[in-house]
Design a protein around this motif. Sequence first.
Motif, short mmCIF file in Angstrom:
data_model
loop_
_atom_site.label_atom_id
_atom_site.label_comp_id
_atom_site.label_asym_id
_atom_site.label_seq_id
_atom_site.Cartn_x
_atom_site.Cartn_y
_atom_site.Cartn_z
N ASN A 66 0.84 -1.19 0.00
CA ASN A 66 0.00 0.00 0.00
C ASN A 66 0.88 1.24 0.00
O ASN A 66 1.81 1.34 0.80
CB ASN A 66 -0.92 0.03 1.23
CG ASN A 66 -1.91 -1.11 1.23
OD1 ASN A 66 -2.16 -1.75 0.21
ND2 ASN A 66 -2.48 -1.38 2.38
N MET A 67 0.56 2.18 -0.89
CA MET A 67 1.35 3.40 -1.01
C MET A 67 0.41 4.60 -1.12
O MET A 67 -0.66 4.50 -1.72
CB MET A 67 2.23 3.36 -2.27
CG MET A 67 3.19 2.19 -2.34
SD MET A 67 4.48 2.25 -1.11
CE MET A 67 5.47 3.55 -1.73
N VAL A 68 0.85 5.74 -0.57
CA VAL A 68 0.13 7.00 -0.70
C VAL A 68 1.11 8.03 -1.23
O VAL A 68 2.24 8.11 -0.76
CB VAL A 68 -0.45 7.46 0.66
CG1 VAL A 68 -1.14 8.81 0.52
CG2 VAL A 68 -1.39 6.42 1.24
N THR A 69 0.66 8.83 -2.19
CA THR A 69 1.48 9.89 -2.75
C THR A 69 0.68 11.18 -2.74
O THR A 69 -0.45 11.22 -3.23
CB THR A 69 1.87 9.57 -4.22
OG1 THR A 69 2.50 8.29 -4.26
CG2 THR A 69 2.80 10.63 -4.77
N ARG A 70 1.26 12.24 -2.15
CA ARG A 70 0.61 13.56 -2.22
C ARG A 70 1.02 14.16 -3.54
O ARG A 70 2.20 14.28 -3.86
CB ARG A 70 1.06 14.43 -1.05
CG ARG A 70 0.30 15.76 -1.02
CD ARG A 70 0.52 16.49 0.29
NE ARG A 70 1.86 17.02 0.42
CZ ARG A 70 2.18 18.32 0.34
NH1 ARG A 70 1.24 19.23 0.17
NH2 ARG A 70 3.43 18.69 0.48
#
Length: 143
Positions: A66-70
């Motif tokens: 799982n990855m989050v990128t702003r």
Amino acid sequence: MIKKLLVISFIIALGAWASTAAAGPGHGADTQCYVWANNATSNIGAAYNPSSPYSFNTNGDAATKNMVTRTATGTYTVNCKGVGGGGWGAPGGHVQVTAYGNTNSACKVQNWGTGGADFTASVKCYGSTGAAVNSQFDLLFVW
């Protein structure tokens, strides 16, 4: 009386078929991905792994999948590896997102995709004036 029973039986059968079909081919109605996007002010364009204890991926280790990128102020992309539909004809699922913490913000899903191998979603967070603001959020994806 028999007509009513037949109609009711048909509606029940149709409902059961529709709920299974809505889940997508090969997918049951279960949680595929859960993310607590805990770093509201990460560097723009730099992906990070969300908080491990509050993250889930049905295909294994959420800390690496799982990855989050702003991508801009108040705009984020969430990627959950391996929980997509597997082809262009198999998109679907359901997504929920909620702003997190003691902020006066609200977050919503702008769009999501499940047609490839991965699930991706674009999330936008707003302050009370309607302007984009950085915010932590929770995201849940189910089939």
